[in-house]
Design a protein around this motif. Structure first.
Motif, PDB file in Angstrom:
ATOM      1  N   SER A   1       0.827  -1.211   0.000  1.00 30.75           N
ATOM      2  CA  SER A   1       0.000   0.000   0.000  1.00 30.75           C
ATOM      3  C   SER A   1       0.861   1.261   0.000  1.00 30.75           C
ATOM      4  O   SER A   1       0.509   2.251  -0.651  1.00 30.75           O
ATOM      5  CB  SER A   1      -0.961  -0.003   1.196  1.00 30.75           C
ATOM      6  OG  SER A   1      -0.269   0.034   2.421  1.00 30.75           O
ATOM      7  N   ASP A   2       1.988   1.236   0.707  1.00 29.78           N
ATOM      8  CA  ASP A   2       2.898   2.388   0.688  1.00 29.78           C
ATOM      9  C   ASP A   2       3.448   2.628  -0.710  1.00 29.78           C
ATOM     10  O   ASP A   2       3.561   3.786  -1.158  1.00 29.78           O
ATOM     11  CB  ASP A   2       4.055   2.173   1.668  1.00 29.78           C
ATOM     12  CG  ASP A   2       3.652   2.364   3.118  1.00 29.78           C
ATOM     13  OD1 ASP A   2       2.529   2.843   3.369  1.00 29.78           O
ATOM     14  OD2 ASP A   2       4.463   2.023   4.006  1.00 29.78           O
ATOM     15  N   LEU A   3       3.786   1.554  -1.420  1.00 30.07           N
ATOM     16  CA  LEU A   3       4.313   1.693  -2.772  1.00 30.07           C
ATOM     17  C   LEU A   3       3.244   2.259  -3.707  1.00 30.07           C
ATOM     18  O   LEU A   3       3.536   3.142  -4.532  1.00 30.07           O
ATOM     19  CB  LEU A   3       4.804   0.345  -3.286  1.00 30.07           C
ATOM     20  CG  LEU A   3       5.369   0.331  -4.711  1.00 30.07           C
ATOM     21  CD1 LEU A   3       6.607   1.219  -4.798  1.00 30.07           C
ATOM     22  CD2 LEU A   3       5.698  -1.073  -5.165  1.00 30.07           C
ATOM     23  N   LEU A   4       2.023   1.776  -3.590  1.00 30.33           N
ATOM     24  CA  LEU A   4       0.940   2.287  -4.431  1.00 30.33           C
ATOM     25  C   LEU A   4       0.732   3.785  -4.199  1.00 30.33           C
ATOM     26  O   LEU A   4       0.477   4.543  -5.145  1.00 30.33           O
ATOM     27  CB  LEU A   4      -0.353   1.523  -4.146  1.00 30.33           C
ATOM     28  CG  LEU A   4      -0.364   0.054  -4.582  1.00 30.33           C
ATOM     29  CD1 LEU A   4      -1.648  -0.627  -4.095  1.00 30.33           C
ATOM     30  CD2 LEU A   4      -0.252  -0.085  -6.095  1.00 30.33           C
TER      31      LEU A   4
ATOM     32  N   ARG B   1       3.457  -4.262 -11.349  1.00 31.77           N
ATOM     33  CA  ARG B   1       2.719  -4.989 -12.395  1.00 31.77           C
ATOM     34  C   ARG B   1       1.233  -5.024 -12.083  1.00 31.77           C
ATOM     35  O   ARG B   1       0.391  -4.832 -12.969  1.00 31.77           O
ATOM     36  CB  ARG B   1       3.264  -6.411 -12.540  1.00 31.77           C
ATOM     37  CG  ARG B   1       4.631  -6.506 -13.187  1.00 31.77           C
ATOM     38  CD  ARG B   1       4.937  -7.933 -13.612  1.00 31.77           C
ATOM     39  NE  ARG B   1       4.935  -8.853 -12.471  1.00 31.77           N
ATOM     40  CZ  ARG B   1       6.013  -9.138 -11.743  1.00 31.77           C
ATOM     41  NH1 ARG B   1       7.188  -8.565 -12.025  1.00 31.77           N
ATOM     42  NH2 ARG B   1       5.943 -10.004 -10.737  1.00 31.77           N
ATOM     43  N   PHE B   2       0.914  -5.284 -10.810  1.00 37.26           N
ATOM     44  CA  PHE B   2      -0.495  -5.329 -10.427  1.00 37.26           C
ATOM     45  C   PHE B   2      -1.170  -3.990 -10.688  1.00 37.26           C
ATOM     46  O   PHE B   2      -2.277  -3.944 -11.245  1.00 37.26           O
ATOM     47  CB  PHE B   2      -0.645  -5.688  -8.943  1.00 37.26           C
ATOM     48  CG  PHE B   2      -2.044  -5.432  -8.442  1.00 37.26           C
ATOM     49  CD1 PHE B   2      -3.071  -6.334  -8.708  1.00 37.26           C
ATOM     50  CD2 PHE B   2      -2.349  -4.254  -7.760  1.00 37.26           C
ATOM     51  CE1 PHE B   2      -4.369  -6.080  -8.302  1.00 37.26           C
ATOM     52  CE2 PHE B   2      -3.644  -3.995  -7.346  1.00 37.26           C
ATOM     53  CZ  PHE B   2      -4.647  -4.918  -7.613  1.00 37.26           C
TER      54      PHE B   2
ATOM     55  N   HIS C   1      -0.522  -1.554 -12.780  1.00 37.60           N
ATOM     56  CA  HIS C   1      -0.763  -1.264 -14.201  1.00 37.60           C
ATOM     57  C   HIS C   1      -1.873  -2.143 -14.761  1.00 37.60           C
ATOM     58  O   HIS C   1      -2.722  -1.676 -15.541  1.00 37.60           O
ATOM     59  CB  HIS C   1       0.539  -1.438 -14.992  1.00 37.60           C
ATOM     60  CG  HIS C   1       1.588  -0.415 -14.656  1.00 37.60           C
ATOM     61  ND1 HIS C   1       1.367   0.933 -14.768  1.00 37.60           N
ATOM     62  CD2 HIS C   1       2.865  -0.564 -14.197  1.00 37.60           C
ATOM     63  CE1 HIS C   1       2.461   1.593 -14.408  1.00 37.60           C
ATOM     64  NE2 HIS C   1       3.381   0.700 -14.052  1.00 37.60           N
ATOM     65  N   ARG C   2      -1.896  -3.416 -14.391  1.00 34.39           N
ATOM     66  CA  ARG C   2      -2.960  -4.319 -14.852  1.00 34.39           C
ATOM     67  C   ARG C   2      -4.314  -3.892 -14.307  1.00 34.39           C
ATOM     68  O   ARG C   2      -5.330  -3.934 -15.017  1.00 34.39           O
ATOM     69  CB  ARG C   2      -2.653  -5.765 -14.461  1.00 34.39           C
ATOM     70  CG  ARG C   2      -1.524  -6.419 -15.235  1.00 34.39           C
ATOM     71  CD  ARG C   2      -1.592  -7.948 -15.110  1.00 34.39           C
ATOM     72  NE  ARG C   2      -1.601  -8.379 -13.720  1.00 34.39           N
ATOM     73  CZ  ARG C   2      -0.514  -8.723 -13.035  1.00 34.39           C
ATOM     74  NH1 ARG C   2       0.686  -8.670 -13.630  1.00 34.39           N
ATOM     75  NH2 ARG C   2      -0.598  -9.119 -11.782  1.00 34.39           N
ATOM     76  N   TYR C   3      -4.341  -3.503 -13.050  1.00 29.83           N
ATOM     77  CA  TYR C   3      -5.614  -3.145 -12.424  1.00 29.83           C
ATOM     78  C   TYR C   3      -6.185  -1.870 -13.032  1.00 29.83           C
ATOM     79  O   TYR C   3      -7.398  -1.793 -13.316  1.00 29.83           O
ATOM     80  CB  TYR C   3      -5.418  -2.980 -10.913  1.00 29.83           C
ATOM     81  CG  TYR C   3      -6.707  -2.815 -10.144  1.00 29.83           C
ATOM     82  CD1 TYR C   3      -7.776  -3.697 -10.314  1.00 29.83           C
ATOM     83  CD2 TYR C   3      -6.863  -1.775  -9.225  1.00 29.83           C
ATOM     84  CE1 TYR C   3      -8.955  -3.554  -9.603  1.00 29.83           C
ATOM     85  CE2 TYR C   3      -8.040  -1.626  -8.504  1.00 29.83           C
ATOM     86  CZ  TYR C   3      -9.078  -2.511  -8.701  1.00 29.83           C
ATOM     87  OH  TYR C   3     -10.254  -2.361  -7.991  1.00 29.83           O
ATOM     88  N   VAL C   4      -5.335  -0.875 -13.246  1.00 29.18           N
ATOM     89  CA  VAL C   4      -5.797   0.367 -13.878  1.00 29.18           C
ATOM     90  C   VAL C   4      -6.313   0.080 -15.289  1.00 29.18           C
ATOM     91  O   VAL C   4      -7.348   0.618 -15.713  1.00 29.18           O
ATOM     92  CB  VAL C   4      -4.673   1.417 -13.906  1.00 29.18           C
ATOM     93  CG1 VAL C   4      -5.056   2.610 -14.791  1.00 29.18           C
ATOM     94  CG2 VAL C   4      -4.355   1.894 -12.492  1.00 29.18           C
TER      95      VAL C   4
END
Length: 207
Positions: free
Chosen positions: A24-27, A193-194, A196-199
């Motif tokens: 979550s911190d990275l996001l 990766r998550f 970019h895929r989620y967006v």
């Protein structure tokens, strides 16, 4: 969605020491995603002069630290392992936590918002989310990481884990999973990766 919330809201969870806060911190830091941390909210609602603080100190006078704040270590040691005491504490804190979480999520914006919570499923907070992401690690790794991070003994870590959903149940409930059995660098790459895929997925579903 109910509670005045509009999506998309991503719930992020995982067992103690799994690395969910790193994710979550990275996001937030790399992609500007607004994060509401249930652990932070949990501390805010039991701050001095809050209604929950007064109720807890009245029930457990030993939980009051000399500096006038709650002794969270005392609560973890003497309340959480006791089912009756823990349920009482949760009946005081969970409604206040949920109310604050809803307000903070409702006031945020972005491609999606994150609610990170160690008890996302157990507390019913997953109901606030459009999708859930579990950060997963082997139980042995969870214990080792939590001991290094908090300085607590293995027995206390195991007690905390026993109050959380088992690993397999948590994984079955997840919409998405990030594997954190490897290095910190690998976790960062998996999180990128998550995102970019989620967006991309959200963009496609909105068309």
């Amino acid at each position: 969605m109910g509670n005045g919330l509009t999506g998309p809201i991503l719930g992020v969870t995982g067992g103690i020491g799994s690395g969910k806060t790193v994710v979550s911190d990275l996001l937030h830091n790399e992609f500007g995603i607004h994060v509401v941390d249930a652990d932070v909210v949990a501390r805010e609602v039991v701050a001095p002069e809050q209604p929950a603080f007064d109720a807890i100190v009245s029930r457990f006078p030993e939980s009051l630290s000399p500096d006038g704040t709650l002794n969270r270590l005392w609560l973890r040691t003497h309340v959480l392992p006791d089912d009756e005491r823990r349920k009482w504490l949760e009946s005081i804190t969970h409604p206040a936590i949920r109310q604050s979480i809803v307000a903070q999520l409702a006031s945020a914006s972005g491609p999606y918002r994150v609610l990170v919570s160690p008890l996302l499923f157990e507390s019913g907070q997953a109901e606030l989310c459009d999708a859930t992401l579990v950060v997963d690690a082997a139980e042995r790794q969870q214990v080792e990481r939590a001991m290094q991070r908090d300085g607590n003994g293995a027995a206390l870590i195991q007690q905390i884990m026993s109050k959380q959903w088992p690993r397999d149940k948590r994984l079955q409930a997840a919409d998405f999973i990030i594997d954190n059995t490897g290095s910190l660098e690998a976790l960062h790459k998996a999180t990128q990766r998550f995102h970019h895929r989620y967006v991309q997925q959200l963009s496609s579903s909105a068309q």
